[in-house]
Design a protein around this motif. Structure first.
Motif, PDB file in Angstrom:
ATOM      1  N   ILE A 134       0.856  -1.211   0.000  1.00  0.00           N
ATOM      2  CA  ILE A 134       0.000   0.000   0.000  1.00  0.00           C
ATOM      3  C   ILE A 134       0.882   1.249   0.000  1.00  0.00           C
ATOM      4  CG2 ILE A 134      -1.687   1.306   1.344  1.00  0.00           C
ATOM      5  CD1 ILE A 134      -2.730  -1.414   2.376  1.00  0.00           C
ATOM      6  N   PHE A 135       1.960   1.211   0.812  1.00  0.00           N
ATOM      7  CA  PHE A 135       2.875   2.339   0.904  1.00  0.00           C
ATOM      8  C   PHE A 135       3.530   2.611  -0.462  1.00  0.00           C
ATOM      9  CE2 PHE A 135       7.345   3.652   1.502  1.00  0.00           C
ATOM     10  CZ  PHE A 135       7.136   4.918   2.046  1.00  0.00           C
ATOM     11  N   ILE A 136       3.962   1.537  -1.108  1.00  0.00           N
ATOM     12  CA  ILE A 136       4.620   1.677  -2.409  1.00  0.00           C
ATOM     13  C   ILE A 136       3.659   2.245  -3.453  1.00  0.00           C
ATOM     14  CG2 ILE A 136       5.626   0.391  -4.342  1.00  0.00           C
ATOM     15  CD1 ILE A 136       6.854  -1.504  -2.236  1.00  0.00           C
ATOM     16  N   GLU A 137       2.423   1.700  -3.502  1.00  0.00           N
ATOM     17  CA  GLU A 137       1.457   2.169  -4.503  1.00  0.00           C
ATOM     18  C   GLU A 137       1.106   3.628  -4.275  1.00  0.00           C
ATOM     19  OE1 GLU A 137      -2.100   0.107  -6.766  1.00  0.00           O
ATOM     20  OE2 GLU A 137      -2.675   0.577  -4.685  1.00  0.00           O
ATOM     21  N   ASN A 138       0.883   3.979  -2.981  1.00  0.00           N
ATOM     22  CA  ASN A 138       0.573   5.391  -2.681  1.00  0.00           C
ATOM     23  C   ASN A 138       1.729   6.314  -3.073  1.00  0.00           C
ATOM     24  OD1 ASN A 138      -1.963   4.805  -1.721  1.00  0.00           O
ATOM     25  ND2 ASN A 138      -1.317   4.659   0.433  1.00  0.00           N
ATOM     26  N   ALA A 139       2.909   5.821  -2.813  1.00  0.00           N
ATOM     27  CA  ALA A 139       4.094   6.631  -3.172  1.00  0.00           C
ATOM     28  C   ALA A 139       4.198   6.818  -4.696  1.00  0.00           C
ATOM     29  CB  ALA A 139       5.353   5.964  -2.620  1.00  0.00           C
ATOM     30  N   ILE A 140       3.892   5.687  -5.419  1.00  0.00           N
ATOM     31  CA  ILE A 140       3.933   5.761  -6.890  1.00  0.00           C
ATOM     32  C   ILE A 140       2.883   6.737  -7.398  1.00  0.00           C
ATOM     33  CG2 ILE A 140       3.462   4.451  -9.001  1.00  0.00           C
ATOM     34  CD1 ILE A 140       4.737   2.013  -7.567  1.00  0.00           C
ATOM     35  N   LEU A 141       1.675   6.622  -6.829  1.00  0.00           N
ATOM     36  CA  LEU A 141       0.600   7.541  -7.231  1.00  0.00           C
ATOM     37  C   LEU A 141       0.974   8.989  -6.934  1.00  0.00           C
ATOM     38  CD1 LEU A 141      -2.554   5.530  -6.053  1.00  0.00           C
ATOM     39  CD2 LEU A 141      -1.844   5.983  -8.406  1.00  0.00           C
ATOM     40  N   TYR A 142       1.592   9.186  -5.758  1.00  0.00           N
ATOM     41  CA  TYR A 142       2.002  10.541  -5.370  1.00  0.00           C
ATOM     42  C   TYR A 142       3.054  11.089  -6.337  1.00  0.00           C
ATOM     43  CZ  TYR A 142       4.014  14.350  -2.637  1.00  0.00           C
ATOM     44  OH  TYR A 142       4.466  15.571  -2.227  1.00  0.00           O
ATOM     45  N   GLU A 143       4.024  10.203  -6.681  1.00  0.00           N
ATOM     46  CA  GLU A 143       5.078  10.618  -7.611  1.00  0.00           C
ATOM     47  C   GLU A 143       4.512  10.908  -8.997  1.00  0.00           C
ATOM     48  OE1 GLU A 143       9.344   8.925  -9.347  1.00  0.00           O
ATOM     49  OE2 GLU A 143       8.325   7.886  -7.702  1.00  0.00           O
ATOM     50  N   ARG A 144       3.524  10.045  -9.404  1.00  0.00           N
ATOM     51  CA  ARG A 144       2.891  10.241 -10.709  1.00  0.00           C
ATOM     52  C   ARG A 144       2.125  11.566 -10.751  1.00  0.00           C
ATOM     53  NH1 ARG A 144      -0.280   5.110 -12.089  1.00  0.00           N
ATOM     54  NH2 ARG A 144       1.844   4.276 -12.143  1.00  0.00           N
ATOM     55  N   GLU A 145       1.425  11.848  -9.626  1.00  0.00           N
ATOM     56  CA  GLU A 145       0.688  13.109  -9.569  1.00  0.00           C
ATOM     57  C   GLU A 145       1.639  14.306  -9.594  1.00  0.00           C
ATOM     58  OE1 GLU A 145      -1.800  12.973  -6.160  1.00  0.00           O
ATOM     59  OE2 GLU A 145      -3.246  11.572  -7.055  1.00  0.00           O
ATOM     60  N   ASN A 146       2.771  14.133  -8.899  1.00  0.00           N
ATOM     61  CA  ASN A 146       3.769  15.204  -8.911  1.00  0.00           C
ATOM     62  C   ASN A 146       4.296  15.448 -10.323  1.00  0.00           C
ATOM     63  OD1 ASN A 146       3.791  16.079  -6.313  1.00  0.00           O
ATOM     64  ND2 ASN A 146       5.497  14.784  -5.640  1.00  0.00           N
ATOM     65  N   LYS A 147       4.548  14.312 -11.043  1.00  0.00           N
ATOM     66  CA  LYS A 147       5.020  14.446 -12.421  1.00  0.00           C
ATOM     67  C   LYS A 147       3.970  15.131 -13.285  1.00  0.00           C
ATOM     68  CE  LYS A 147       8.270  10.569 -12.647  1.00  0.00           C
ATOM     69  NZ  LYS A 147       8.541   9.239 -13.259  1.00  0.00           N
ATOM     70  N   GLN A 148       2.711  14.706 -13.079  1.00  0.00           N
ATOM     71  CA  GLN A 148       1.626  15.318 -13.855  1.00  0.00           C
ATOM     72  C   GLN A 148       1.498  16.807 -13.525  1.00  0.00           C
ATOM     73  OE1 GLN A 148      -1.802  12.910 -12.983  1.00  0.00           O
ATOM     74  NE2 GLN A 148      -1.351  11.421 -14.617  1.00  0.00           N
ATOM     75  N   ALA A 149       1.663  17.093 -12.212  1.00  0.00           N
ATOM     76  CA  ALA A 149       1.588  18.496 -11.795  1.00  0.00           C
ATOM     77  C   ALA A 149       2.721  19.304 -12.422  1.00  0.00           C
ATOM     78  CB  ALA A 149       1.658  18.594 -10.273  1.00  0.00           C
ATOM     79  N   ASN A 150       3.911  18.682 -12.482  1.00  0.00           N
ATOM     80  CA  ASN A 150       5.054  19.357 -13.105  1.00  0.00           C
ATOM     81  C   ASN A 150       4.815  19.577 -14.597  1.00  0.00           C
ATOM     82  OD1 ASN A 150       6.494  19.501 -10.708  1.00  0.00           O
ATOM     83  ND2 ASN A 150       7.526  17.524 -11.042  1.00  0.00           N
ATOM     84  N   VAL A 151       4.243  18.520 -15.240  1.00  0.00           N
ATOM     85  CA  VAL A 151       3.926  18.641 -16.661  1.00  0.00           C
ATOM     86  C   VAL A 151       2.920  19.755 -16.890  1.00  0.00           C
ATOM     87  CG1 VAL A 151       2.809  17.483 -18.625  1.00  0.00           C
ATOM     88  CG2 VAL A 151       4.479  16.250 -17.232  1.00  0.00           C
ATOM     89  N   LEU A 152       1.890  19.769 -16.018  1.00  0.00           N
ATOM     90  CA  LEU A 152       0.862  20.817 -16.135  1.00  0.00           C
ATOM     91  C   LEU A 152       1.452  22.199 -15.901  1.00  0.00           C
ATOM     92  CD1 LEU A 152      -2.180  19.114 -14.344  1.00  0.00           C
ATOM     93  CD2 LEU A 152      -1.962  19.629 -16.776  1.00  0.00           C
ATOM     94  N   ASN A 153       2.363  22.269 -14.918  1.00  0.00           N
ATOM     95  CA  ASN A 153       3.011  23.562 -14.635  1.00  0.00           C
ATOM     96  C   ASN A 153       3.853  24.023 -15.829  1.00  0.00           C
ATOM     97  OD1 ASN A 153       1.929  23.870 -12.092  1.00  0.00           O
ATOM     98  ND2 ASN A 153       3.615  22.778 -11.072  1.00  0.00           N
ATOM     99  N   GLU A 154       4.597  23.053 -16.402  1.00  0.00           N
ATOM    100  CA  GLU A 154       5.405  23.383 -17.584  1.00  0.00           C
ATOM    101  C   GLU A 154       4.512  23.806 -18.746  1.00  0.00           C
ATOM    102  OE1 GLU A 154       7.936  20.141 -18.582  1.00  0.00           O
ATOM    103  OE2 GLU A 154       9.049  20.195 -16.681  1.00  0.00           O
ATOM    104  N   LEU A 155       3.406  23.047 -18.929  1.00  0.00           N
ATOM    105  CA  LEU A 155       2.462  23.379 -19.997  1.00  0.00           C
ATOM    106  C   LEU A 155       1.850  24.747 -19.764  1.00  0.00           C
ATOM    107  CD1 LEU A 155       1.013  22.402 -22.546  1.00  0.00           C
ATOM    108  CD2 LEU A 155      -0.740  21.383 -21.076  1.00  0.00           C
ATOM    109  N   ASN A 156       1.505  25.018 -18.515  1.00  0.00           N
ATOM    110  CA  ASN A 156       0.926  26.315 -18.181  1.00  0.00           C
ATOM    111  C   ASN A 156       1.924  27.444 -18.436  1.00  0.00           C
ATOM    112  OD1 ASN A 156      -1.232  27.965 -17.018  1.00  0.00           O
ATOM    113  ND2 ASN A 156       0.155  28.244 -15.283  1.00  0.00           N
ATOM    114  N   ALA A 157       3.199  27.175 -18.083  1.00  0.00           N
ATOM    115  CA  ALA A 157       4.244  28.182 -18.323  1.00  0.00           C
ATOM    116  C   ALA A 157       4.399  28.446 -19.818  1.00  0.00           C
ATOM    117  CB  ALA A 157       5.562  27.720 -17.718  1.00  0.00           C
ATOM    118  N   LYS A 158       4.346  27.331 -20.606  1.00  0.00           N
ATOM    119  CA  LYS A 158       4.446  27.485 -22.062  1.00  0.00           C
ATOM    120  C   LYS A 158       3.250  28.259 -22.610  1.00  0.00           C
ATOM    121  CE  LYS A 158       7.266  23.376 -22.971  1.00  0.00           C
ATOM    122  NZ  LYS A 158       7.313  22.036 -23.594  1.00  0.00           N
ATOM    123  N   ILE A 159       2.057  27.952 -22.053  1.00  0.00           N
ATOM    124  CA  ILE A 159       0.847  28.657 -22.495  1.00  0.00           C
ATOM    125  C   ILE A 159       0.961  30.146 -22.186  1.00  0.00           C
ATOM    126  CG2 ILE A 159      -1.620  28.950 -22.031  1.00  0.00           C
ATOM    127  CD1 ILE A 159      -1.756  25.900 -21.672  1.00  0.00           C
TER     128      ILE A 159
END
Length: 580
Positions: A134-159
């Motif tokens: 459970i700890f590993i999956e939550n961590a993976i989900l958290y990391e994935r969300e962070n990556k998505q957030a970073n992607v969104l932030n980069e996309l927003n910066a580009k926009i």
């Protein structure tokens, strides 16, 4: 996250190393995660992959959900030897990682420090993995969300950057269009564009002449012509409306980007807009759009000027035609129309006709359309520059001018200016002949028709007499002007044949020049010495020729009463020569 899991299980089981493998649904395989088995080597870790349905301990534990203990890893056939060698281990314990009823991977623990792995170790590890998964999956989900957030932030910066560029482009477009609508002119448009893109701007016409520049520039060094001479392939691109970029380009000792946009294209190419800017990666697209917008606006401005010029030229031509043909009978009406063009018909003036033609026929036209257009433009430009107070109209390859002229000094100044115009035109248009005819001085609208007719007559006679590249005033025509006015050409021809017929026939048959010899002899009032010098022959040769002339014409040239008739006949001969 993975390192924390490994650290926990190795402490609790008193083992040296461990590794986590997670199932990648997209690639359908178990993949070892970093760090693993005390290694941080990406290349080695990435090589540890087991496809779904493949052999080996890891895939069997993942698919069955049953843990496995091996206290002899090297000899155990259930373990894949290549992975055992990749991460050497004496014993191994492997358990599935499950969240609820879902398996997400497996956990390997290798090399127990004291002895072998036991069932008690398996129970401890099985208990832990239910929570660790459970700890590993939550961590993976958290990391994935962070990556998505970073992607969104980069996309927003580009926009945001893109939006700022769009706003900048719209600002450039709106400011330039506003200046066109306000009629602020090319210089103002060029300066505004230079400020907006923060670079030097150069505008050249179709003949590569410098029109405007926002910085002091040596025209020869930074002309589009020089670039086209070096890179021939650019010419067709520019003519097709493409923007070209040259970088790096050395400008004032620094490397710059040199961007050129055509103003118009094809047959409507009106000039070139160049942008010289410090190399900046983030401004490339904006610079291209800005110069494209600038070229479009300048094309609009030039087209507006062209239409204005054409309309004004048409009104000028109509006015001059009416003035010379006396279509407008009301003098006040003519004066008012002249006032509209800021020309005072009450001041003493002369009508001047300037014609260019390579064939020697002043009423001829030029075949090449571009040559014709350039010729007319250059004629008008030179005349405006050198005779700024004159009224100028270009029609075909002939220029008609009304030139203020009072007194001898004004006439001498006019001759100098007209000769200057001739020199400039012959330099620009090699091989073309220039004829300039000047009518008499006139004052008042009713007298311009006469001056115009005199200018036409002067120009025609000048071409007949071969006086190309000369300024000829109507007052200089002498007897030629009188003979030209005789409408009965048959009468003139008969007079010429009566007085000179045998001599003309003699010259034609023997390819001699006795008529010219007679003309010089009469011109020098019978002086053998002066006539011989003018003809560049010996006096003895001249005496012989005079003798032959007297024999052929059966006259005595010592009788001066014959001189007038002969001089008149020679002048008339030059007027009607093509009819003989």
């Amino acid at each position: 996250m993975i390192s924390k899991v490994i650290g926990l299980v190795t402490r609790l089981l008193d083992a040296e190393k461990a590794g986590v493998m997670l199932f990648d649904k997209e690639k359908n395989e178990l993949v070892l995660q970093k760090p693993a088995f005390t290694s941080q080597d990406d290349e080695v870790i990435n090589a540890y992959r087991v496809p779904f349905g493949g052999e080996g301990n890891a895939m069997r534990v993942y698919t069955t959900g049953e843990p496995y203990i091996s206290n002899d890893s090297v000899r155990d056939s259930r373990l894949l030897n290549k992975f055992v060698l990749m991460f050497p281990a004496k014993n191994t314990i492997t358990v599935p990682l499950e969240v609820g009823n879902r398996r997400i991977g497996v956990l390997h623990v290798n090399d127990k420090r004291n002895g072998n792995f036991t069932l008690q170790d398996l129970e401890i590890l099985t208990f832990l993995t239910s929570h660790l998964a459970i700890f590993i999956e939550n961590a993976i989900l958290y990391e994935r969300e962070n990556k998505q957030a970073n992607v969104l932030n980069e996309l927003n910066a580009k926009i945001i950057i893109h939006q700022k560029r769009l706003e900048k482009m719209m600002s450039i477009h709106n400011q330039l269009i506003e200046q066109v609508l306000n009629g602020e002119g090319m210089l103002s448009i060029t300066k505004t564009l230079a400020n907006l893109v923060e670079s030097a701007i150069v505008v050249e016409d179709q003949q590569y002449h410098l029109v405007h520049s926002t910085e002091p520039i040596e025209e020869n060094n930074y002309s589009v012509r020089n670039l086209l001479d070096q890179k021939q392939d650019l010419k067709s691109k520019l003519r097709n409306g493409q923007i070209v970029k040259i970088e790096p380009y050395v400008y004032q000792g620094e490397e710059r980007a040199f961007i050129i946009a055509p103003i118009g294209s094809g047959r409507n190419l009106m000039g070139y807009l160049s942008l010289i800017k410090v190399l900046k990666e983030n401004s490339k697209d904006l610079d291209k759009v800005a110069i494209k917008q600038g070229a479009m606006v300048l094309a609009l401005e030039l087209m507006k000027d062209k239409i204005k010029f054409e309309v004004e030229s048409r009104y000028r031509v109509e006015f001059l035609d009416d003035l010379f043909s006396c279509t407008l009978c009301n003098a006040e009406q003519i004066i008012q129309r002249a006032d509209f063009f800021n020309y005072d018909l009450k001041q003493p003036s002369r009508v001047v006709l300037i014609n260019i033609n390579g064939s020697g026929n002043w009423e001829g036209t030029l075949n090449d359309e571009q040559d014709y257009s350039d010729l007319q433009k250059n004629l008008v430009t030179c005349s405006h520059k050198l005779l700024p107070t004159s009224f100028v109209v270009g029609k075909g390859n002939t220029l008609k001018l009304l030139v203020p002229c009072r007194g001898k000094s004004k006439q001498e100044e006019l001759i100098l200016k007209l000769n200057e115009i001739r020199d400039q035109i012959t330099e620009l248009h090699q091989g073309k002949k220039v004829a300039i005819g000047v009518g008499s001085e006139c004052c008042g609208p009713e007298n311009f028709q006469k001056s115009y007719k005199q200018a036409v007559k002067t120009l025609t006679i000048a071409s007949i007499l071969g006086k190309w590249n000369q300024v000829v005033f109507c007052e200089e025509l002498g007897v030629y002007g009188l003979l030209f006015e005789i409408n009965n050409s048959d009468l003139l021809r008969e007079f010429v044949l009566e007085k000179l017929g045998p001599l003309l026939e003699y010259d034609q048959k023997r390819n001699s020049s006795l008529v010219e010899t007679l003309r010089q002899y009469l011109k020098t009032n019978g002086s053998l010495k002066d006539a011989a010098e003018a003809l560049a022959i010996h006096v003895g040769t001249l005496k012989y020729r005079i003798g032959r002339i007297q024999e052929i014409l059966k006259i005595d040239l010592k009788q001066t009463e014959n001189h007038f008739d002969l001089q008149l006949a020679i002048s008339a001969c030059r007027i009607v020569k093509s009819d003989l």
